[in-house]
Motif scaffolding. Sequence first.
Motif, short mmCIF file in Angstrom:
data_model
loop_
_atom_site.label_atom_id
_atom_site.label_comp_id
_atom_site.label_asym_id
_atom_site.label_seq_id
_atom_site.Cartn_x
_atom_site.Cartn_y
_atom_site.Cartn_z
N VAL A 74 -16.39 -54.32 1.40
CA VAL A 74 -16.05 -53.79 0.07
C VAL A 74 -17.00 -52.62 -0.21
N PHE A 75 -16.44 -51.51 -0.71
CA PHE A 75 -17.27 -50.31 -0.88
C PHE A 75 -18.19 -50.44 -2.09
N PRO A 100 -5.77 -50.06 14.41
CA PRO A 100 -5.75 -50.71 13.10
C PRO A 100 -4.54 -50.25 12.30
N ASP A 101 -4.03 -51.11 11.46
CA ASP A 101 -2.80 -50.83 10.75
C ASP A 101 -2.84 -51.59 9.43
N PRO A 102 -2.42 -50.96 8.33
CA PRO A 102 -2.46 -51.65 7.03
C PRO A 102 -1.54 -52.88 6.97
N ARG A 108 -1.66 -55.29 8.97
CA ARG A 108 -2.50 -56.45 9.28
C ARG A 108 -3.93 -56.09 8.90
N VAL A 109 -4.42 -56.78 7.88
CA VAL A 109 -5.70 -56.39 7.29
C VAL A 109 -6.79 -57.36 7.70
N PHE A 110 -7.92 -56.77 8.01
CA PHE A 110 -9.09 -57.50 8.47
C PHE A 110 -10.01 -57.76 7.27
N ARG A 121 -8.12 -56.90 -2.05
CA ARG A 121 -7.86 -55.58 -1.48
C ARG A 121 -6.93 -55.71 -0.27
N ALA A 122 -7.16 -56.79 0.50
CA ALA A 122 -6.31 -57.02 1.66
C ALA A 122 -4.91 -57.44 1.23
N ARG A 180 -3.18 -45.93 -2.29
CA ARG A 180 -3.33 -44.58 -2.83
C ARG A 180 -2.06 -43.74 -2.73
N HIS A 181 -1.08 -44.15 -1.90
CA HIS A 181 0.14 -43.34 -1.79
C HIS A 181 1.27 -43.83 -2.69
N ILE A 195 -7.70 -48.69 -2.81
CA ILE A 195 -7.88 -47.88 -1.59
C ILE A 195 -6.68 -47.95 -0.66
#
Lengths: 256, 288
Positions: free
Chosen positions: A94-95, A81-83, A85-87, A152-153, A109-110, A106
């Motif tokens: 969603v949290f 998985p890699d940011p 490409r978002v699923f 978010r994606a 954050r960096h 989320i």
Amino acid sequence: MGDATQNDSKVVVRGLGKVFERKGDGLVVLDQVDLTIAAGEFVCLLGPSGCGKSTLLNIIGGFEKPTVGSVTIDGAPVVGPDPRRVFVFQEYGVFPWASVWDNIAIGLRHLPRAERDARIHRYVELIGLEGFEKTYSSELSGGMRQRVAVARALAVSPDVILMDEPLGALDSLTRFQMRTEILRLWQKERMTILFVTHDVDESVQLADRVVVMSPRPGRIAAVVPIDMPHPRELGSPAYAALKTKLYELLSVTHAV
Amino acid sequence: MKYSLWPFITVAVATVIIYGSRRFREVAQRLILPLAALAIFVSAWQFGCDLKKYELRSPDGTIRLLEVFPTPWQTVVELGRMVTDGTLLRYTVASMYRVAIGFGLAVLIGIPVGLTMGWGARTFRALNPLVQGLRPISPIAWIPIAILWFGVEDASAIFLIFLASLFPIVTGSFTAVHTIPSVYVRSARNFGLRRFELLRYVIFPASLPQIITALRLALGIAWMVIVAAEMIAVQSGLGYVITDARNGNNYARVCGAMVCLGALGVFLDYAIRQLQRLDEVRWGFSKV
């Protein structure tokens, strides 16, 4: 097979096969899947449940490993998985313990604080949830929650968004609104979208190309380009003809 | 039998109110029903006391009938005495202190251990048989060992409370991690969360509601075990009151201490239940 020209191909799937081991024998879920998706293209994977379309999406997303074959994105093989490409899951992912704001944060954050806040603001606005920033996602409706999942994606500026029946759990009215919403966001951001669905109408309204899959083993049965400009006239004869064609393809593949 | 009459009056009044007026039904059900149940319980207690009496012959030949068991009223009187002579407050503080330290230590150690076991497959393989083997041993069985290690001291009781709370917390914590829906972990990995970030932003908050339930369970067990611990391992506290009063043949005091244990247990449970109202965990306790 209606592949995009080689130079702007984003996602390339070659000779992909997936076998799930069961006691003794193996269950062939995907067999000889070849697919090339162009950058900025909106592709729907259409098929009955159990045709392996979710498995294909999970392999492209890096959540599962193929048994044979390869998936490359921008020429690089997918290893996990890699940011970039978002699923987006049917169950949203969603949290519930975090607010709308924190959910969108989320993946950011960096980033420096000012840039992060600006981005969150932008995407909250984009999905029309201004005023709900501090609301816990457990208190949102299904449609709002799915919009948060999409925001978010989008917020991490991915090249590819992989959506696994993202509207499946919504009521029909909300589904309909969300389709328009996704199209609007896609036209604005022009990322590549791979969208799994079993809803013929959904695929005709959204996709540039519809990839029809047949079950057991999952193969690509047909690729149908939808050559209509957005917003599409859902009542037009061309639209109805495409739907009929897809229904026929699906029932034919069922009969095999 | 005169004590045994008023509960029935309460029940009669309750019935009249409950069926007589719709407006009071809500209030009535919340107040009168539990009071009626309590009244029936107390009257059964009184009835039991009346059932078994012994004859006390005085030297002058008169015979008095005395209850074997302390009556509700004698218990209340004795409770009043415990309040005024200060034993109740002193020993409640002693018991609460031990539970606080022992339970607190179990929380500090149990949650990290449980989370680590839940997330790390190897840690789980290594520790789970040990945890499952130690868990069924009643904390009471540890009393001799505790006294050997710590003497008849606070530390003994604290150690027992620690043991009693530790295993439910550890088990609850790793079960919580094991039951996190995979969609959350997948999302988190998708956004590049690893190790500490994954723990902080997903594993811990996702497990928290179940961990709080485990804490509630553990505190209930701790409060039960404190009595056994104090009966043997120390010379103070509500458990000690029970042994001490029994030795002094003061059964009213035994019952008084029991009533206190019940009331304080309800209070502790109420206090820890407040954790469920935190914004971060409300999602886990109500399906809105």
